[in-house]
Design a protein around this motif. Structure first.
Motif, PDB file in Angstrom:
ATOM      1  N   GLU A  14       0.838  -1.207   0.000  1.00 19.79           N
ATOM      2  CA  GLU A  14       0.000   0.000   0.000  1.00 19.79           C
ATOM      3  C   GLU A  14       0.873   1.258   0.000  1.00 19.79           C
ATOM      4  O   GLU A  14       0.582   2.224  -0.703  1.00 19.79           O
ATOM      5  N   ASN A  15       1.951   1.252   0.774  1.00 17.78           N
ATOM      6  CA  ASN A  15       2.866   2.403   0.777  1.00 17.78           C
ATOM      7  C   ASN A  15       3.507   2.603  -0.590  1.00 17.78           C
ATOM      8  O   ASN A  15       3.646   3.736  -1.058  1.00 17.78           O
ATOM      9  N   ALA A  16       3.893   1.530  -1.244  1.00 15.02           N
ATOM     10  CA  ALA A  16       4.469   1.636  -2.591  1.00 15.02           C
ATOM     11  C   ALA A  16       3.437   2.200  -3.561  1.00 15.02           C
ATOM     12  O   ALA A  16       3.768   3.035  -4.413  1.00 15.02           O
ATOM     13  N   ARG A  17       2.188   1.749  -3.445  1.00 14.24           N
ATOM     14  CA  ARG A  17       1.122   2.262  -4.318  1.00 14.24           C
ATOM     15  C   ARG A  17       0.916   3.760  -4.084  1.00 14.24           C
ATOM     16  O   ARG A  17       0.819   4.538  -5.019  1.00 14.24           O
ATOM     17  N   ARG A  18       0.877   4.155  -2.814  1.00  7.09           N
ATOM     18  CA  ARG A  18       0.689   5.578  -2.495  1.00  7.09           C
ATOM     19  C   ARG A  18       1.872   6.414  -2.967  1.00  7.09           C
ATOM     20  O   ARG A  18       1.691   7.536  -3.443  1.00  7.09           O
ATOM     21  N   PHE A  19       3.079   5.892  -2.809  1.00  8.62           N
ATOM     22  CA  PHE A  19       4.264   6.615  -3.268  1.00  8.62           C
ATOM     23  C   PHE A  19       4.185   6.836  -4.779  1.00  8.62           C
ATOM     24  O   PHE A  19       4.468   7.927  -5.266  1.00  8.62           O
ATOM     25  N   GLU A  20       3.797   5.802  -5.513  1.00  7.15           N
ATOM     26  CA  GLU A  20       3.690   5.927  -6.969  1.00  7.15           C
ATOM     27  C   GLU A  20       2.614   6.942  -7.344  1.00  7.15           C
ATOM     28  O   GLU A  20       2.797   7.744  -8.267  1.00  7.15           O
ATOM     29  N   GLU A  21       1.509   6.929  -6.634  1.00  3.46           N
ATOM     30  CA  GLU A  21       0.431   7.898  -6.884  1.00  3.46           C
ATOM     31  C   GLU A  21       0.929   9.319  -6.617  1.00  3.46           C
ATOM     32  O   GLU A  21       0.677  10.233  -7.410  1.00  3.46           O
ATOM     33  N   LEU A  22       1.658   9.501  -5.529  1.00  5.99           N
ATOM     34  CA  LEU A  22       2.220  10.816  -5.202  1.00  5.99           C
ATOM     35  C   LEU A  22       3.241  11.254  -6.251  1.00  5.99           C
ATOM     36  O   LEU A  22       3.267  12.417  -6.657  1.00  5.99           O
ATOM     37  N   ARG A  23       4.055  10.314  -6.728  1.00  6.99           N
ATOM     38  CA  ARG A  23       5.036  10.638  -7.765  1.00  6.99           C
ATOM     39  C   ARG A  23       4.345  11.122  -9.038  1.00  6.99           C
ATOM     40  O   ARG A  23       4.742  12.121  -9.636  1.00  6.99           O
ATOM     41  N   ARG A  24       3.266  10.430  -9.441  1.00 12.79           N
ATOM     42  CA  ARG A  24       2.531  10.848 -10.647  1.00 12.79           C
ATOM     43  C   ARG A  24       1.905  12.226 -10.454  1.00 12.79           C
ATOM     44  O   ARG A  24       1.943  13.060 -11.363  1.00 12.79           O
ATOM     45  N   GLU A  25       1.325  12.475  -9.292  1.00 14.97           N
ATOM     46  CA  GLU A  25       0.720  13.786  -9.027  1.00 14.97           C
ATOM     47  C   GLU A  25       1.781  14.884  -9.020  1.00 14.97           C
ATOM     48  O   GLU A  25       1.538  15.982  -9.522  1.00 14.97           O
ATOM     49  N   THR A  26       2.947  14.588  -8.462  1.00 14.85           N
ATOM     50  CA  THR A  26       4.046  15.566  -8.446  1.00 14.85           C
ATOM     51  C   THR A  26       4.482  15.902  -9.869  1.00 14.85           C
ATOM     52  O   THR A  26       4.740  17.068 -10.191  1.00 14.85           O
ATOM     53  N   LEU A  27       4.552  14.897 -10.733  1.00 11.41           N
ATOM     54  CA  LEU A  27       4.901  15.147 -12.136  1.00 11.41           C
ATOM     55  C   LEU A  27       3.867  16.034 -12.817  1.00 11.41           C
ATOM     56  O   LEU A  27       4.219  16.937 -13.584  1.00 11.41           O
ATOM     57  N   LYS A  28       2.580  15.816 -12.519  1.00  9.67           N
ATOM     58  CA  LYS A  28       1.523  16.653 -13.103  1.00  9.67           C
ATOM     59  C   LYS A  28       1.652  18.099 -12.632  1.00  9.67           C
ATOM     60  O   LYS A  28       1.548  19.035 -13.431  1.00  9.67           O
ATOM     61  N   VAL A  29       1.870  18.281 -11.330  1.00 11.92           N
ATOM     62  CA  VAL A  29       1.988  19.640 -10.782  1.00 11.92           C
ATOM     63  C   VAL A  29       3.218  20.327 -11.373  1.00 11.92           C
ATOM     64  O   VAL A  29       3.155  21.510 -11.745  1.00 11.92           O
ATOM     65  N   THR A  30       4.316  19.610 -11.488  1.00 16.82           N
ATOM     66  CA  THR A  30       5.538  20.179 -12.062  1.00 16.82           C
ATOM     67  C   THR A  30       5.313  20.592 -13.519  1.00 16.82           C
ATOM     68  O   THR A  30       5.735  21.674 -13.935  1.00 16.82           O
ATOM     69  N   ALA A  31       4.638  19.754 -14.280  1.00 19.55           N
ATOM     70  CA  ALA A  31       4.357  20.080 -15.685  1.00 19.55           C
ATOM     71  C   ALA A  31       3.473  21.318 -15.782  1.00 19.55           C
ATOM     72  O   ALA A  31       3.707  22.197 -16.624  1.00 19.55           O
ATOM     73  N   THR A  32       2.474  21.419 -14.922  1.00 19.68           N
ATOM     74  CA  THR A  32       1.592  22.591 -14.920  1.00 19.68           C
ATOM     75  C   THR A  32       2.362  23.847 -14.546  1.00 19.68           C
ATOM     76  O   THR A  32       2.211  24.898 -15.181  1.00 19.68           O
ATOM     77  N   LYS A  33       3.224  23.760 -13.523  1.00 23.77           N
ATOM     78  CA  LYS A  33       4.026  24.906 -13.110  1.00 23.77           C
ATOM     79  C   LYS A  33       4.942  25.350 -14.242  1.00 23.77           C
ATOM     80  O   LYS A  33       5.054  26.547 -14.530  1.00 23.77           O
ATOM     81  N   ASN A  34       5.604  24.400 -14.898  1.00 25.82           N
ATOM     82  CA  ASN A  34       6.494  24.744 -16.011  1.00 25.82           C
ATOM     83  C   ASN A  34       5.734  25.422 -17.143  1.00 25.82           C
ATOM     84  O   ASN A  34       6.212  26.383 -17.745  1.00 25.82           O
ATOM     85  N   TYR A  35       4.537  24.935 -17.430  1.00 26.76           N
ATOM     86  CA  TYR A  35       3.696  25.523 -18.472  1.00 26.76           C
ATOM     87  C   TYR A  35       3.329  26.968 -18.114  1.00 26.76           C
ATOM     88  O   TYR A  35       3.448  27.878 -18.939  1.00 26.76           O
ATOM     89  N   LEU A  36       2.905  27.185 -16.868  1.00 27.11           N
ATOM     90  CA  LEU A  36       2.535  28.535 -16.434  1.00 27.11           C
ATOM     91  C   LEU A  36       3.750  29.463 -16.417  1.00 27.11           C
ATOM     92  O   LEU A  36       3.644  30.638 -16.776  1.00 27.11           O
ATOM     93  N   ASP A  37       4.910  28.934 -16.010  1.00 22.21           N
ATOM     94  CA  ASP A  37       6.144  29.738 -16.039  1.00 22.21           C
ATOM     95  C   ASP A  37       6.465  30.194 -17.460  1.00 22.21           C
ATOM     96  O   ASP A  37       6.876  31.334 -17.678  1.00 22.21           O
ATOM     97  N   MET A  38       6.263  29.302 -18.442  1.00 23.68           N
ATOM     98  CA  MET A  38       6.512  29.676 -19.845  1.00 23.68           C
ATOM     99  C   MET A  38       5.556  30.778 -20.287  1.00 23.68           C
ATOM    100  O   MET A  38       5.960  31.695 -21.007  1.00 23.68           O
TER     101      MET A  38
END
Length: 168
Positions: free
Chosen positions: A95-119
Motif C-alpha cells: 500500500e505504501n508503494a502504491r501511495r508513493f507511486e500515486e504521489l510521484r505521478r501527481e508531483t509530475l503533473k503539478v511540475t508540468a503545470t508549473k512549467n507551463y505557467l512559467d513559460m
C-alpha cells in the motif's frame, strides 16, 4: 518453508492448481476469513497452497498465494499467527508503494503545470513581478527585467523593497 510464487518458476501442475483454486473462489474465501488458509493440494502433489489476504486497515488490497511443502494439517495456530503478521506487514508495504507511486505521478503533473505557467508568464509582453506573503519576489519575467533594468534571477527571493527601494 514458503516459496513466494512470484519468485520462482512453478511446475505447470502447480500453476494449474492455483488457477483452478482461483476459479473455485478460494481467494474470496481467504478474504472472508480475514487470515491465511492452508488448502491441501491434490493427491498427486505434495504440500499445500497457502492463501493469505493482504489487508490494510479494513481494506483488502490483494491476496498472496504461496505454495508450501508443508501439508495443510501441519499448520498450527502459531504458524497462522506468524503468517497473519507477515501478511499485515506485506500489505502495508504494498500500500505504501502504491501511495508513493500515486504521489510521484501527481508531483509530475503539478511540475508540468508549473512549467507551463512559467513559460506563459515569461513570454508575456507585459512586465510581471509577483511577491509572496512576506513581500519576497517570486516571479520576475524578462519584460520586467527590461522595464526596471534589474536582473530577474538576482531579484527572485529578495525582499521587494531591496530590489525596488522606496523613493526619497
Amino acid at each position: 518453508d514458503f516459496v513466494p510464487l512470484a519468485k520462482r518458476s512453478l511446475p505447470d501442475r502447480i500453476a494449474e492448481e492455483i488457477a483452478r483454486r482461483m476459479d473455485e473462489g478460494t481467494f474470496a474465501w481467504a478474504l472472508r476469513e480475514g487470515g491465511p488458509v492452508a488448502i491441501p493440494l491434490s493427491e498427486e502433489m505434495s504440500g499445500s497452497l497457502v492463501v493469505a489476504p493482504l489487508i490494510v486497515g479494513r481494506k483488502p488490497i490483494g491476496v498472496l498465494c504461496v505454495w508450501s511443502s508443508l501439508s495443510a494439517s501441519e499448520y498450527t495456530p502459531l504458524r497462522f499467527r506468524l503468517l497473519k503478521g507477515l501478511m499485515r506487514r506485506e500489505a502495508v508495504s504494498i500500500e505504501n508503494a502504491r501511495r508513493f507511486e500515486e504521489l510521484r505521478r501527481e508531483t509530475l503533473k503539478v511540475t508540468a503545470t508549473k512549467n507551463y505557467l512559467d513559460m506563459i508568464v515569461e513570454g508575456m509582453v507585459h512586465g510581471v513581478v509577483a511577491v509572496d506573503e512576506e513581500d519576497r519576489i517570486t516571479v520576475f519575467n524578462r519584460t520586467a527585467e527590461i522595464m526596471f533594468g534589474v536582473d530577474g534571477a538576482a531579484g527572485k527571493g529578495q525582499p521587494c523593497d531591496r530590489v525596488f527601494p522606496p523613493s526619497a
